[in-house]
Motif scaffolding. Sequence first.
Motif, PDB file in Angstrom:
ATOM      1  N   CYS A  22       0.833  -1.208   0.000  1.00 42.16           N
ATOM      2  CA  CYS A  22       0.000   0.000   0.000  1.00 42.16           C
ATOM      3  C   CYS A  22       0.867   1.257   0.000  1.00 42.16           C
ATOM      4  O   CYS A  22       0.569   2.233  -0.706  1.00 42.16           O
ATOM      5  CB  CYS A  22      -0.924   0.000   1.216  1.00 42.16           C
ATOM      6  N   ILE A  23       1.936   1.248   0.780  1.00 49.39           N
ATOM      7  CA  ILE A  23       2.830   2.409   0.840  1.00 49.39           C
ATOM      8  C   ILE A  23       3.491   2.640  -0.509  1.00 49.39           C
ATOM      9  O   ILE A  23       3.564   3.775  -1.008  1.00 49.39           O
ATOM     10  CB  ILE A  23       3.877   2.194   1.948  1.00 49.39           C
ATOM     11  N   ASN A  24       3.964   1.559  -1.134  1.00 43.27           N
ATOM     12  CA  ASN A  24       4.624   1.692  -2.434  1.00 43.27           C
ATOM     13  C   ASN A  24       3.640   2.151  -3.510  1.00 43.27           C
ATOM     14  O   ASN A  24       3.946   3.036  -4.322  1.00 43.27           O
ATOM     15  CB  ASN A  24       5.247   0.358  -2.814  1.00 43.27           C
ATOM     16  N   LEU A  25       2.443   1.564  -3.522  1.00 45.29           N
ATOM     17  CA  LEU A  25       1.444   1.952  -4.520  1.00 45.29           C
ATOM     18  C   LEU A  25       0.962   3.376  -4.289  1.00 45.29           C
ATOM     19  O   LEU A  25       0.702   4.119  -5.246  1.00 45.29           O
ATOM     20  CB  LEU A  25       0.270   0.973  -4.471  1.00 45.29           C
ATOM     21  N   SER A  26       0.862   3.783  -3.034  1.00 43.22           N
ATOM     22  CA  SER A  26       0.451   5.157  -2.733  1.00 43.22           C
ATOM     23  C   SER A  26       1.458   6.163  -3.275  1.00 43.22           C
ATOM     24  O   SER A  26       1.074   7.205  -3.826  1.00 43.22           O
ATOM     25  CB  SER A  26       0.292   5.320  -1.219  1.00 43.22           C
ATOM     26  N   GLU A  27       2.741   5.862  -3.141  1.00 48.76           N
ATOM     27  CA  GLU A  27       3.762   6.756  -3.690  1.00 48.76           C
ATOM     28  C   GLU A  27       3.640   6.872  -5.203  1.00 48.76           C
ATOM     29  O   GLU A  27       3.812   7.959  -5.767  1.00 48.76           O
ATOM     30  CB  GLU A  27       5.149   6.233  -3.312  1.00 48.76           C
ATOM     31  N   ALA A  28       3.333   5.765  -5.860  1.00 47.61           N
ATOM     32  CA  ALA A  28       3.207   5.791  -7.318  1.00 47.61           C
ATOM     33  C   ALA A  28       1.966   6.567  -7.753  1.00 47.61           C
ATOM     34  O   ALA A  28       2.015   7.353  -8.711  1.00 47.61           O
ATOM     35  CB  ALA A  28       3.162   4.363  -7.853  1.00 47.61           C
ATOM     36  N   LEU A  29       0.843   6.355  -7.062  1.00 47.85           N
ATOM     37  CA  LEU A  29      -0.396   7.027  -7.454  1.00 47.85           C
ATOM     38  C   LEU A  29      -0.331   8.530  -7.220  1.00 47.85           C
ATOM     39  O   LEU A  29      -0.970   9.305  -7.943  1.00 47.85           O
ATOM     40  CB  LEU A  29      -1.574   6.424  -6.682  1.00 47.85           C
ATOM     41  N   LYS A  30       0.427   8.952  -6.227  1.00 52.41           N
ATOM     42  CA  LYS A  30       0.538  10.379  -5.939  1.00 52.41           C
ATOM     43  C   LYS A  30       1.565  11.080  -6.818  1.00 52.41           C
ATOM     44  O   LYS A  30       1.614  12.312  -6.838  1.00 52.41           O
ATOM     45  CB  LYS A  30       0.914  10.582  -4.468  1.00 52.41           C
ATOM     46  N   SER A  31       2.369  10.317  -7.514  1.00 55.42           N
ATOM     47  CA  SER A  31       3.424  10.901  -8.334  1.00 55.42           C
ATOM     48  C   SER A  31       2.876  11.325  -9.695  1.00 55.42           C
ATOM     49  O   SER A  31       1.947  10.707 -10.237  1.00 55.42           O
ATOM     50  CB  SER A  31       4.562   9.895  -8.519  1.00 55.42           C
ATOM     51  N   SER A  32       3.469  12.375 -10.249  1.00 60.07           N
ATOM     52  CA  SER A  32       3.099  12.806 -11.601  1.00 60.07           C
ATOM     53  C   SER A  32       3.632  11.851 -12.657  1.00 60.07           C
ATOM     54  O   SER A  32       3.158  11.848 -13.787  1.00 60.07           O
ATOM     55  CB  SER A  32       3.630  14.221 -11.857  1.00 60.07           C
ATOM     56  N   SER A  33       4.631  11.054 -12.283  1.00 56.27           N
ATOM     57  CA  SER A  33       5.200  10.064 -13.201  1.00 56.27           C
ATOM     58  C   SER A  33       5.293   8.727 -12.474  1.00 56.27           C
ATOM     59  O   SER A  33       6.355   8.363 -11.949  1.00 56.27           O
ATOM     60  CB  SER A  33       6.586  10.511 -13.684  1.00 56.27           C
ATOM     61  N   PRO A  34       4.195   7.970 -12.407  1.00 49.90           N
ATOM     62  CA  PRO A  34       4.195   6.714 -11.631  1.00 49.90           C
ATOM     63  C   PRO A  34       5.224   5.702 -12.119  1.00 49.90           C
ATOM     64  O   PRO A  34       5.758   4.930 -11.323  1.00 49.90           O
ATOM     65  CB  PRO A  34       2.766   6.187 -11.819  1.00 49.90           C
ATOM     66  N   HIS A  35       5.509   5.704 -13.416  1.00 52.34           N
ATOM     67  CA  HIS A  35       6.427   4.703 -13.958  1.00 52.34           C
ATOM     68  C   HIS A  35       7.862   4.919 -13.497  1.00 52.34           C
ATOM     69  O   HIS A  35       8.670   3.993 -13.543  1.00 52.34           O
ATOM     70  CB  HIS A  35       6.371   4.718 -15.485  1.00 52.34           C
ATOM     71  N   SER A  36       8.185   6.125 -13.063  1.00 56.00           N
ATOM     72  CA  SER A  36       9.562   6.409 -12.640  1.00 56.00           C
ATOM     73  C   SER A  36       9.775   6.231 -11.140  1.00 56.00           C
ATOM     74  O   SER A  36      10.890   6.425 -10.652  1.00 56.00           O
ATOM     75  CB  SER A  36       9.942   7.837 -13.037  1.00 56.00           C
ATOM     76  N   ILE A  37       8.735   5.876 -10.400  1.00 55.46           N
ATOM     77  CA  ILE A  37       8.873   5.669  -8.956  1.00 55.46           C
ATOM     78  C   ILE A  37       9.764   4.458  -8.698  1.00 55.46           C
ATOM     79  O   ILE A  37       9.603   3.402  -9.316  1.00 55.46           O
ATOM     80  CB  ILE A  37       7.488   5.466  -8.306  1.00 55.46           C
ATOM     81  N   ILE A  38      10.708   4.616  -7.774  1.00 55.06           N
ATOM     82  CA  ILE A  38      11.622   3.528  -7.427  1.00 55.06           C
ATOM     83  C   ILE A  38      10.934   2.600  -6.428  1.00 55.06           C
ATOM     84  O   ILE A  38      10.448   3.040  -5.386  1.00 55.06           O
ATOM     85  CB  ILE A  38      12.930   4.068  -6.829  1.00 55.06           C
ATOM     86  N   SER A  39      10.901   1.333  -6.756  1.00 60.03           N
ATOM     87  CA  SER A  39      10.272   0.335  -5.887  1.00 60.03           C
ATOM     88  C   SER A  39      11.341  -0.580  -5.302  1.00 60.03           C
ATOM     89  O   SER A  39      12.214  -1.071  -6.018  1.00 60.03           O
ATOM     90  CB  SER A  39       9.250  -0.494  -6.676  1.00 60.03           C
ATOM     91  N   HIS A  40      11.268  -0.794  -3.992  1.00 62.92           N
ATOM     92  CA  HIS A  40      12.161  -1.721  -3.287  1.00 62.92           C
ATOM     93  C   HIS A  40      11.411  -2.967  -2.825  1.00 62.92           C
ATOM     94  O   HIS A  40      11.946  -3.757  -2.057  1.00 62.92           O
ATOM     95  CB  HIS A  40      12.779  -1.032  -2.067  1.00 62.92           C
ATOM     96  N   LEU A  41      10.196  -3.122  -3.289  1.00 59.54           N
ATOM     97  CA  LEU A  41       9.312  -4.161  -2.765  1.00 59.54           C
ATOM     98  C   LEU A  41       9.679  -5.532  -3.332  1.00 59.54           C
ATOM     99  O   LEU A  41       9.696  -5.720  -4.549  1.00 59.54           O
ATOM    100  CB  LEU A  41       7.862  -3.824  -3.121  1.00 59.54           C
TER     101      LEU A  41
END
Length: 649
Positions: A596-615
């Motif tokens: 949920c935390i990782n997906l929340s960061e992506a949804l709030k970003s203007s560029s979800p595809h560039s969000i770095i995921s450590h999951l």
Amino acid sequence: MEPTYPLGRLQKGSMGVSSETLWIWGISRQLQMGFLKFAPRESIRRVFIQDPPWIDSPFMKSLFKRAKERSKWESQEVERKKYRWLRRRQIRAETEAWEKMVEEYRSIDREMCEKKLAPNLPHVKKLFLGWFEPLREAIAMEQRTQRSKKHKTRYAAYIDSFPADKMAIIVMHKMMALLMAGQEDRSVRVVQAAVQIGMAIEQEIRIHSFLEKTKMYQRKKIVAASEEGSSKDAEILRKRVKSLIKRQKIIEVQKLVKNEEIKPWGRDTQARLGCRLIELLIETAYVQPPVDQSADSPPDIRPAFSHVFRNINTPGQKVVRRYGAIQCDPLVLAGLDRTVQHMIIPYVPMLVPPKKWRGHDKGGYFFLPSYLMRTHGSRHQEDAVRSAPVKQLQKVYEALDTLGNTKWRVNRRVLSVVESIWAGGGNIGGLVDRKDVPIPERPQTEDVAEIKKWKWSVRKAKKINQELHSQRCDTELKLSVARKLKDEEGFYYPHNLDFRGRAYPMHPHLTHLSSDLCRGVLEFAEGRPLGKSGLRWLKIHLANLYAGGVEKLSYDGRLAFVENHVDDILDSADNPLHGNQWWLTAEDPFQCLAACINLSEALKSSSPHSIISHLPIHQASDGSCNGLQHYAALGRDSLEAAAVNLVAG
């Protein structure tokens, strides 16, 4: 006649932009000062300026190349210094843990003598502090006795080759760790405890002997003095060893001192020494209940450990086997689950990548004994692994090295949520309740049936409390490791195999193969951008973690489920404890919270595809009826193979 200048553009050379900029600035400056006047366009005379010959393109390219190489070299040097610093920390953690504990108990003892007051210590440290001095004196007496004997026991040479205070610390911590991981009645077999304690003593004696010979034991700098009467060759060898240790060349040092290594003790010697140390612990360790007795009654002091016998009833056999066990007093366990983090935990995750595997006992940790396969004392399995050709095991070595080189870190946001729940009493999100089940009171009746029913309920409640105590100790151990590592940039798990060939981390508590709590707290240290399809798969992963039948839906169905709960996901990430707590309804709540935390960061970003995921994605698929798959393969049965998904059917 006043000079005139054209307003046309300069012809660009190799540095045309810079020359043009300077020229325009000069013209504008002269215009401001009134030095220039412009002639008619037809009378303009063009002036061309070329760059100096030394500012040519190859020169600038070589200059930029040298600057880039210099920057790369500096960054590599920083990484090398960082690695050497982490490596020194790792070696100290493996070799100085028991010594630090000895110094801690000595300082506490000095403080008690000076202030004549008992310090406010956790439960387990109070126990160890009360046992430490008597056990140390008993071991020292045993060492003196063995030195004076003409007919020495088999373990005499080994018990006298290690300081008594360190040996006492190892015996206490090992015994408590074995009892915590023991049976429901908190007992451990004598043979198992003796061998484990003997192995721990042997391991520390090897480290102690190695560091003593190289003049590195408990010193930050190498002592240059050599022993009297040492030969010239020995002096050269000693200097070579010191130089290699200073540069952390552990493998080269082991090659140089291989002739000086202590020969393996063997299980018999380990068990004999361990039995004697356990006997000394039983004779010197006592516990006393809280002060609630009358002043006239004598103090209730009783042994902390006792030797008992257990029976094994094998189904289908009339022979009853008996074995010896060590059992601890209930007062020892009281409060242990809240202070277990103060015990020494061996084989913690490494701060640097582990040694590459090169043999049965060559790989993993730098100093702690590391074996390719967990044989649990089976000599046949150990001999089989040792005799296997190196070429045959090369792929196994490479696979274990790959697993060991994976860098992990602690997910601090999830850990903070876990800590808050645990501090509040647990019993949320799959965490065990920190309170015991109340013991039923004896009924005020003499009815035999009621008394029998009450006894069964008491027995059931005590069994539940024992299980809760074990789970609380396990959770506390996991959290204590997470607390120690939460500020580290990353850490590594050395892996080895079990007898089936399955790979597991050598650290037993906080691992990515453990419970939902551990998997939610751990994440990859090196992240990757989600990419074009990553956001879609992250949503599918979240639906799989929520489970409850959602994981059985099609991919589109799982995506629709996540889209319908976007508000719940955002609320879970922003306010996990005081919101609607949607993540707690998942089957794997802490992994769900991390997603949920990782997906929340992506949804709030203007560029979800560039969000770095450590999951990390823990694949939950498994074989279908593994036993039947083996039977189908052995019998070449195509119908059965299709039924258990061994072939397409």
